[in-house]
Design a protein around this motif. Structure first.
Motif, mmCIF file in Angstrom:
data_model
loop_
_atom_site.group_PDB
_atom_site.id
_atom_site.type_symbol
_atom_site.label_atom_id
_atom_site.label_comp_id
_atom_site.label_asym_id
_atom_site.label_seq_id
_atom_site.Cartn_x
_atom_site.Cartn_y
_atom_site.Cartn_z
ATOM 1 N N GLN A 148 0.838 -1.198 0.000
ATOM 2 C CA GLN A 148 0.000 0.000 0.000
ATOM 3 C C GLN A 148 0.873 1.247 0.000
ATOM 4 O OE1 GLN A 148 -2.669 -0.517 3.412
ATOM 5 N NE2 GLN A 148 -4.336 -0.794 1.964
ATOM 6 N N LEU A 149 0.472 2.202 -0.810
ATOM 7 C CA LEU A 149 1.075 3.521 -0.821
ATOM 8 C C LEU A 149 -0.044 4.518 -0.566
ATOM 9 C CD1 LEU A 149 3.278 3.230 -4.048
ATOM 10 C CD2 LEU A 149 4.018 2.895 -1.693
ATOM 11 N N VAL A 150 0.078 5.286 0.493
ATOM 12 C CA VAL A 150 -0.996 6.188 0.874
ATOM 13 C C VAL A 150 -0.470 7.619 0.856
ATOM 14 C CG1 VAL A 150 -2.684 6.803 2.626
ATOM 15 C CG2 VAL A 150 -2.049 4.397 2.287
ATOM 16 N N GLU A 151 -1.018 8.409 -0.064
ATOM 17 C CA GLU A 151 -0.620 9.814 -0.157
ATOM 18 C C GLU A 151 -1.501 10.679 0.732
ATOM 19 O OE1 GLU A 151 -0.339 8.436 -4.622
ATOM 20 O OE2 GLU A 151 -1.723 8.183 -2.963
ATOM 21 N N SER A 152 -0.952 11.781 1.149
ATOM 22 C CA SER A 152 -1.716 12.770 1.895
ATOM 23 C C SER A 152 -1.035 14.125 1.717
ATOM 24 C CB SER A 152 -1.792 12.413 3.376
ATOM 25 O OG SER A 152 -0.493 12.354 3.941
ATOM 26 N N GLY A 153 -1.744 15.170 2.105
ATOM 27 C CA GLY A 153 -1.155 16.500 2.090
ATOM 28 C C GLY A 153 -1.629 17.418 0.985
ATOM 29 N N GLY A 154 -2.456 16.911 0.088
ATOM 30 C CA GLY A 154 -2.961 17.775 -0.974
ATOM 31 C C GLY A 154 -3.982 18.767 -0.443
ATOM 32 N N VAL A 189 7.943 8.896 1.904
ATOM 33 C CA VAL A 189 8.576 9.802 0.958
ATOM 34 C C VAL A 189 7.753 11.085 0.913
ATOM 35 C CG1 VAL A 189 9.157 10.168 -1.463
ATOM 36 C CG2 VAL A 189 9.567 7.954 -0.417
ATOM 37 N N TYR A 190 8.445 12.191 0.815
ATOM 38 C CA TYR A 190 7.784 13.491 0.817
ATOM 39 C C TYR A 190 8.048 14.227 -0.494
ATOM 40 C CZ TYR A 190 7.812 12.550 5.823
ATOM 41 O OH TYR A 190 7.646 11.975 7.052
ATOM 42 N N LEU A 191 7.156 15.133 -0.801
ATOM 43 C CA LEU A 191 7.363 16.064 -1.901
ATOM 44 C C LEU A 191 7.051 17.456 -1.365
ATOM 45 C CD1 LEU A 191 8.123 16.352 -4.918
ATOM 46 C CD2 LEU A 191 5.664 16.419 -5.401
ATOM 47 N N GLN A 192 8.093 18.207 -1.084
ATOM 48 C CA GLN A 192 7.930 19.576 -0.639
ATOM 49 C C GLN A 192 7.753 20.459 -1.859
ATOM 50 O OE1 GLN A 192 7.804 20.915 2.570
ATOM 51 N NE2 GLN A 192 7.249 22.807 1.496
ATOM 52 N N TRP A 234 1.394 1.882 -7.175
ATOM 53 C CA TRP A 234 0.920 3.268 -7.214
ATOM 54 C C TRP A 234 -0.028 3.543 -6.067
ATOM 55 C CZ3 TRP A 234 2.543 6.839 -10.869
ATOM 56 C CH2 TRP A 234 3.340 6.334 -11.897
ATOM 57 N N GLY A 235 0.018 4.772 -5.579
ATOM 58 C CA GLY A 235 -0.964 5.225 -4.616
ATOM 59 C C GLY A 235 -2.211 5.699 -5.324
ATOM 60 N N GLN A 236 -3.177 6.107 -4.525
ATOM 61 C CA GLN A 236 -4.477 6.497 -5.088
ATOM 62 C C GLN A 236 -4.481 7.931 -5.600
ATOM 63 O OE1 GLN A 236 -3.749 6.610 -1.916
ATOM 64 N NE2 GLN A 236 -4.573 8.535 -1.182
ATOM 65 N N GLY A 237 -3.513 8.701 -5.191
ATOM 66 C CA GLY A 237 -3.397 10.088 -5.645
ATOM 67 C C GLY A 237 -4.021 11.070 -4.667
ATOM 68 N N CYS A 270 3.896 10.263 1.254
ATOM 69 C CA CYS A 270 3.545 8.956 0.704
ATOM 70 C C CYS A 270 4.067 7.907 1.675
ATOM 71 C CB CYS A 270 4.140 8.764 -0.678
ATOM 72 S SG CYS A 270 3.897 7.105 -1.361
ATOM 73 N N ALA A 271 3.156 7.309 2.412
ATOM 74 C CA ALA A 271 3.529 6.294 3.396
ATOM 75 C C ALA A 271 3.435 4.917 2.756
ATOM 76 C CB ALA A 271 2.612 6.386 4.605
ATOM 77 N N ALA A 272 4.538 4.192 2.803
ATOM 78 C CA ALA A 272 4.586 2.852 2.225
ATOM 79 C C ALA A 272 4.376 1.803 3.308
ATOM 80 C CB ALA A 272 5.926 2.631 1.536
ATOM 81 N N SER A 273 3.697 0.728 2.941
ATOM 82 C CA SER A 273 3.393 -0.322 3.913
ATOM 83 C C SER A 273 4.591 -1.217 4.184
ATOM 84 C CB SER A 273 2.224 -1.178 3.413
ATOM 85 O OG SER A 273 2.540 -1.742 2.143
ATOM 86 N N GLU A 274 5.628 -1.085 3.370
ATOM 87 C CA GLU A 274 6.834 -1.858 3.575
ATOM 88 C C GLU A 274 8.021 -1.110 3.000
ATOM 89 O OE1 GLU A 274 5.052 -5.048 0.975
ATOM 90 O OE2 GLU A 274 7.092 -5.004 0.187
#
Length: 124
Positions: A3-9, A77-80, A114-117, A22-26
């Motif tokens: 799982q890849l879970v994005e947040s911050g938008g 992983v982050y995207l500033q 891929w994450g969900q966006g 983007c938090a990865a499950s592993e």
């Protein structure tokens, strides 16, 4: 299951900043990347990082303004994103590569998961 879970938008004004996560499950990936897709346009590369060693690459359109980074302890992983522009409006997705490789990858086909966006909207 990976799982890849994005947040911050969100919705911001031109010139503002956001940090996507983007938090990865592993932590079994060789590389991570950020891509974006605006309405009516093709998905485009934004930034990528080799997990081991931390080598990075950024698209010319976001160089200086955006920075990809990682937190090993959090498998995140982050995207500033600084100095946002209306043309940065898009759905941003993170991607992970599990196939062995020592590079920094810019093509979507190089990634396995891929994450969900997350939506980023920049108003003028």
């Amino acid at each position: 299951q990976v799982q890849l879970v994005e947040s911050g938008g969100g919705l911001v004004q031109a010139g503002d900043s956001l940090r996507l996560s983007c938090a990865a499950s592993e932590r079994t990936f060789y590389a991570m990347g950020w891509f974006r897709q605006a309405p009516g346009k093709e998905r485009e590369f934004v930034a990528a990082m080799r997990w081991s060693g931390g080598s990075t690459r950024h698209a010319d359109s976001v160089k200086v303004r955006f920075t990809i980074s990682r937190d090993n302890a959090k498998n995140t992983v982050y995207l500033q994103m600084n100095s946002l522009k209306p043309e940065d409006t898009a759905v941003y997705s993170c991607a992970a590569r599990r196939r062995y490789g020592g590079g920094v990858y810019v093509a979507a086909s190089d990634y396995d998961y891929w994450g969900q966006g997350t939506q980023v909207t920049v108003s003028s």
